[in-house]
Design a protein around this motif. Sequence first.
Motif, short mmCIF file in Angstrom:
data_model
loop_
_atom_site.label_atom_id
_atom_site.label_comp_id
_atom_site.label_asym_id
_atom_site.label_seq_id
_atom_site.Cartn_x
_atom_site.Cartn_y
_atom_site.Cartn_z
N GLU A 72 0.83 -1.14 -0.11
CA GLU A 72 0.11 0.05 0.01
C GLU A 72 0.96 1.22 -0.01
N ALA A 73 1.93 1.20 0.70
CA ALA A 73 2.95 2.45 0.63
C ALA A 73 3.62 2.61 -0.77
N VAL A 74 3.73 1.52 -1.31
CA VAL A 74 4.13 1.59 -2.91
C VAL A 74 3.24 2.36 -3.69
N LEU A 75 1.96 1.96 -3.40
CA LEU A 75 1.01 2.75 -4.20
C LEU A 75 0.99 4.13 -4.02
N ALA A 76 1.10 4.40 -2.58
CA ALA A 76 1.01 5.82 -2.49
C ALA A 76 2.13 6.70 -3.18
N PHE A 77 3.32 5.99 -2.85
CA PHE A 77 4.32 6.77 -3.24
C PHE A 77 4.67 6.80 -5.04
N GLU A 78 3.78 5.66 -5.76
CA GLU A 78 3.73 5.82 -6.83
C GLU A 78 2.81 7.06 -7.45
N GLU A 79 1.82 7.39 -6.80
CA GLU A 79 1.09 8.61 -7.03
C GLU A 79 1.90 9.74 -6.63
N ALA A 80 2.73 9.86 -5.55
CA ALA A 80 3.66 11.18 -5.51
C ALA A 80 4.29 11.26 -6.56
N LEU A 162 12.92 0.88 -2.23
CA LEU A 162 11.75 0.52 -3.08
C LEU A 162 10.91 1.59 -2.90
N LEU A 163 10.69 2.54 -1.87
CA LEU A 163 9.63 3.54 -2.15
C LEU A 163 10.17 4.77 -3.30
N THR A 164 11.66 4.61 -3.09
CA THR A 164 12.05 5.71 -4.13
C THR A 164 11.75 5.08 -5.74
N ALA A 165 11.86 3.63 -5.66
CA ALA A 165 11.52 3.22 -6.83
C ALA A 165 10.31 3.33 -7.44
N ALA A 166 9.25 3.44 -6.45
CA ALA A 166 7.94 3.69 -6.60
C ALA A 166 7.58 4.93 -7.15
N GLU A 167 8.26 5.97 -6.62
CA GLU A 167 8.27 7.09 -7.22
C GLU A 167 8.64 7.20 -8.77
N GLN A 168 9.77 6.54 -8.96
CA GLN A 168 10.28 6.57 -10.12
C GLN A 168 9.33 6.05 -11.20
N LEU A 169 8.61 4.92 -10.63
CA LEU A 169 7.44 4.29 -11.45
C LEU A 169 6.41 5.22 -11.77
N GLY A 170 5.97 6.08 -10.63
CA GLY A 170 4.84 7.03 -11.10
C GLY A 170 5.27 8.10 -11.88
N SER A 171 6.49 8.45 -12.06
CA SER A 171 7.23 9.31 -13.09
C SER A 171 7.18 8.79 -14.43
N ALA A 172 7.43 7.67 -14.58
CA ALA A 172 7.48 6.84 -15.88
C ALA A 172 6.23 6.81 -16.32
N ALA A 173 5.25 6.40 -15.49
CA ALA A 173 4.08 6.36 -16.06
C ALA A 173 3.50 7.42 -16.47
N ARG A 174 3.64 8.71 -15.93
CA ARG A 174 3.10 10.09 -16.24
C ARG A 174 3.87 10.39 -17.63
N SER A 175 5.21 10.29 -17.60
CA SER A 175 5.66 10.37 -18.75
C SER A 175 5.26 9.84 -20.06
N CYS A 176 5.00 8.63 -19.99
CA CYS A 176 4.52 7.82 -20.98
C CYS A 176 3.22 8.49 -21.48
N GLU A 177 2.01 8.63 -20.47
CA GLU A 177 0.73 9.17 -20.78
C GLU A 177 0.90 10.44 -21.37
N THR A 178 1.95 11.44 -20.98
CA THR A 178 2.11 12.69 -21.46
C THR A 178 2.67 12.70 -22.99
N ALA A 179 3.39 11.56 -23.12
CA ALA A 179 4.01 11.35 -24.67
C ALA A 179 2.67 11.06 -25.46
N VAL A 180 2.11 9.91 -24.96
CA VAL A 180 1.04 9.65 -26.00
C VAL A 180 -0.34 10.49 -26.20
N ARG A 181 -0.58 11.16 -25.28
CA ARG A 181 -1.44 12.42 -25.37
C ARG A 181 -1.00 13.44 -26.58
#
Length: 290
Positions: A72-80, A162-181
């Motif tokens: 659950e912490a990973v999910l929260a940090f992904e959003e951050a 791991l929590l830092t990796a979750a933040e990286q994951l969230g940033s990667a997802a946002r970059s991908c969505e931004t590029a596709v849009r």
Amino acid sequence: MDFQLTSDQRDLQQGVRALLAGRFDRTALRALADAPEGPVLDRELWRELGAAGFFALRLPESEGGVGLGLPEAVLAFEEAGRALLPGPLVATHLAAGEVEGAATGATVVTAVDPGGLVPWLDASDVVRGDTARAVPVRSVDPLTPLHRTPTAPESPDPVAVLLTAAEQLGSAARSCETAVRYAGERAQFGQPIGAFQAVKHLCAQMLVRTELARAAVYAAAVTADPAEITGAALLADEAAVLGARDCLQVHGGMGFTWESDVHLHLKRAWLRAELGPSAGGVEEAWAAAL
């Protein structure tokens, strides 16, 4: 075995996203990045995060926490990470239950990382580690002031990694969505640039890296195995850094401008990759585990 998120986990993820969308939207992000005096930590937002249980997610209910686990912490940090939320989030989260006020957001905690870098030193109430000889250094990320100290811990905390990796994951997802849009909106030669094969390949590569990192980060959150955490960190760093780079490529000349948010994700991804163990160190740890 069911690998899907539970309804409670999805609600947590959506709740954190909604909180950050309301309190740290693009307007707030740009205002902080453009501040002439440099970024200032939003104490009110920090307390709101504390009230929402962000820092006390893994603290037992008997100690005033939420009583959830590492997944659950990973999910929260992904959003951050998606929101590029600034501040020493990981250090404050790890200090919940140990440092008074950290769980509620009343106390901001930072820490010395294994490379000797200390984010948000001047804005923090408590520093974990020796910063007696810390000196300010120029940060590549305009949203993260840094100091460097010659005294650093010998090894990183696996949960912090791991929590830092979750933040990286969230940033990667946002970059991908931004590029596709952007690829669907920007037109050249009478059609969206997303119709061109080269752009399709860039977006596809971003998605593959992101989903591979997501699988590794989520799995490491369940097992909490140090070797799996190092592997997840390596994949998340790659997804965030290369994803932001490719997103910038999709944007073309516009991506290089200060007005675009693409460079903020790239710079934060670079910084996060430096705050944890080095890529070479992660690879060596993973190889030793194998």
